[in-house]
Design a protein around this motif. Sequence first.
Motif, mmCIF file in Angstrom:
data_model
loop_
_atom_site.group_PDB
_atom_site.id
_atom_site.type_symbol
_atom_site.label_atom_id
_atom_site.label_comp_id
_atom_site.label_asym_id
_atom_site.label_seq_id
_atom_site.Cartn_x
_atom_site.Cartn_y
_atom_site.Cartn_z
ATOM 1 N N GLN A 124 0.858 -1.184 0.000
ATOM 2 C CA GLN A 124 0.000 0.000 0.000
ATOM 3 C C GLN A 124 0.894 1.234 0.000
ATOM 4 N N PHE A 125 0.724 2.079 -0.990
ATOM 5 C CA PHE A 125 1.494 3.310 -1.104
ATOM 6 C C PHE A 125 0.936 4.329 -0.123
ATOM 7 N N ILE A 126 1.794 4.902 0.710
ATOM 8 C CA ILE A 126 1.336 5.874 1.698
ATOM 9 C C ILE A 126 1.772 7.278 1.306
ATOM 10 N N GLU A 127 3.061 7.509 1.154
ATOM 11 C CA GLU A 127 3.515 8.842 0.766
ATOM 12 C C GLU A 127 4.949 8.813 0.288
ATOM 13 N N VAL A 128 5.335 9.880 -0.403
ATOM 14 C CA VAL A 128 6.716 10.114 -0.801
ATOM 15 C C VAL A 128 7.149 11.378 -0.084
ATOM 16 N N ASP A 129 8.261 11.296 0.623
ATOM 17 C CA ASP A 129 8.711 12.440 1.402
ATOM 18 C C ASP A 129 9.352 13.495 0.513
ATOM 19 N N ARG A 130 10.338 13.103 -0.260
ATOM 20 C CA ARG A 130 11.065 14.074 -1.071
ATOM 21 C C ARG A 130 11.705 13.347 -2.249
ATOM 22 N N VAL A 131 11.706 13.994 -3.400
ATOM 23 C CA VAL A 131 12.356 13.444 -4.582
ATOM 24 C C VAL A 131 13.377 14.475 -5.040
ATOM 25 N N GLU A 132 14.616 14.049 -5.171
ATOM 26 C CA GLU A 132 15.671 14.933 -5.642
ATOM 27 C C GLU A 132 16.342 14.279 -6.836
ATOM 28 N N PHE A 133 16.485 15.046 -7.900
ATOM 29 C CA PHE A 133 17.158 14.560 -9.097
ATOM 30 C C PHE A 133 18.605 15.023 -9.048
ATOM 31 N N ARG A 134 19.539 14.098 -9.183
ATOM 32 C CA ARG A 134 20.968 14.443 -9.089
ATOM 33 C C ARG A 134 21.478 15.109 -10.352
ATOM 34 N N ALA A 135 20.996 14.666 -11.496
ATOM 35 C CA ALA A 135 21.475 15.215 -12.767
ATOM 36 C C ALA A 135 20.386 15.008 -13.820
ATOM 37 N N PRO A 136 20.333 15.876 -14.821
ATOM 38 C CA PRO A 136 19.340 15.683 -15.888
ATOM 39 C C PRO A 136 19.680 14.441 -16.716
ATOM 40 N N VAL A 137 18.648 13.828 -17.277
ATOM 41 C CA VAL A 137 18.823 12.644 -18.121
ATOM 42 C C VAL A 137 18.554 13.058 -19.560
ATOM 43 N N GLU A 138 19.521 12.803 -20.397
ATOM 44 C CA GLU A 138 19.407 13.176 -21.808
ATOM 45 C C GLU A 138 18.497 12.187 -22.544
ATOM 46 N N VAL A 139 17.850 12.670 -23.601
ATOM 47 C CA VAL A 139 17.071 11.798 -24.468
ATOM 48 C C VAL A 139 18.046 10.817 -25.124
ATOM 49 N N THR A 140 17.637 9.592 -25.285
ATOM 50 C CA THR A 140 18.436 8.459 -25.781
ATOM 51 C C THR A 140 19.481 8.029 -24.763
ATOM 52 N N GLY A 141 19.414 8.567 -23.553
ATOM 53 C CA GLY A 141 20.310 8.117 -22.507
ATOM 54 C C GLY A 141 19.781 6.827 -21.899
ATOM 55 N N ARG A 142 20.658 6.123 -21.193
ATOM 56 C CA ARG A 142 20.256 4.872 -20.541
ATOM 57 C C ARG A 142 20.120 5.141 -19.054
ATOM 58 N N VAL A 143 18.994 4.772 -18.501
ATOM 59 C CA VAL A 143 18.734 4.987 -17.086
ATOM 60 C C VAL A 143 18.761 3.646 -16.397
ATOM 61 N N THR A 144 19.530 3.548 -15.294
ATOM 62 C CA THR A 144 19.551 2.309 -14.501
ATOM 63 C C THR A 144 19.281 2.629 -13.063
#
Length: 144
Positions: A124-144
């Motif tokens: 059961q999803f309750i909440e997300v406290d905080r989301v921080e992105f470390r760096a932008p992701v380029e189009v055609t980039g690979r995300v892992t």
Amino acid sequence: AARPPATRRSAPVNPLELRTEAERALFQRIAANVERDRIARSRPEAVDAEAVAKLVAQVQPSVLMPALSDPNTVLMSDTRQTNAFVCQPQHRNMQDRIFGGLLMRRAYELAFATAFLFCGSKPQFIEVDRVEFRAPVEVTGRVT
């Protein structure tokens, strides 16, 4: 942050106009929360050495002798799951980077699958406290 696609640099943003007392109070409350979070991230938290020693002693048999540990115990390191996907042009935002909402959804889906895998029932999803992105992701980039 406003960034024109042509320059990809910071652009001026019109100041917020707080017209009512309720808007001013809300703005002040949110500003105080942001400042509190900024301060909390900048200083290391006090660590209770006794509590840490107790936790280490409790989990040490599972780490050193996994065969003798409680069968219902799973180490956090054993719950690691990975997911990879190739970012496509339809996932981009105005700055030709991958839309953050897509990354958040993929993170949620991976967390959901991991929780389901290890608890055996629908989490059961309750909440997300905080989301921080470390760096932008380029189009055609690979995300892992």
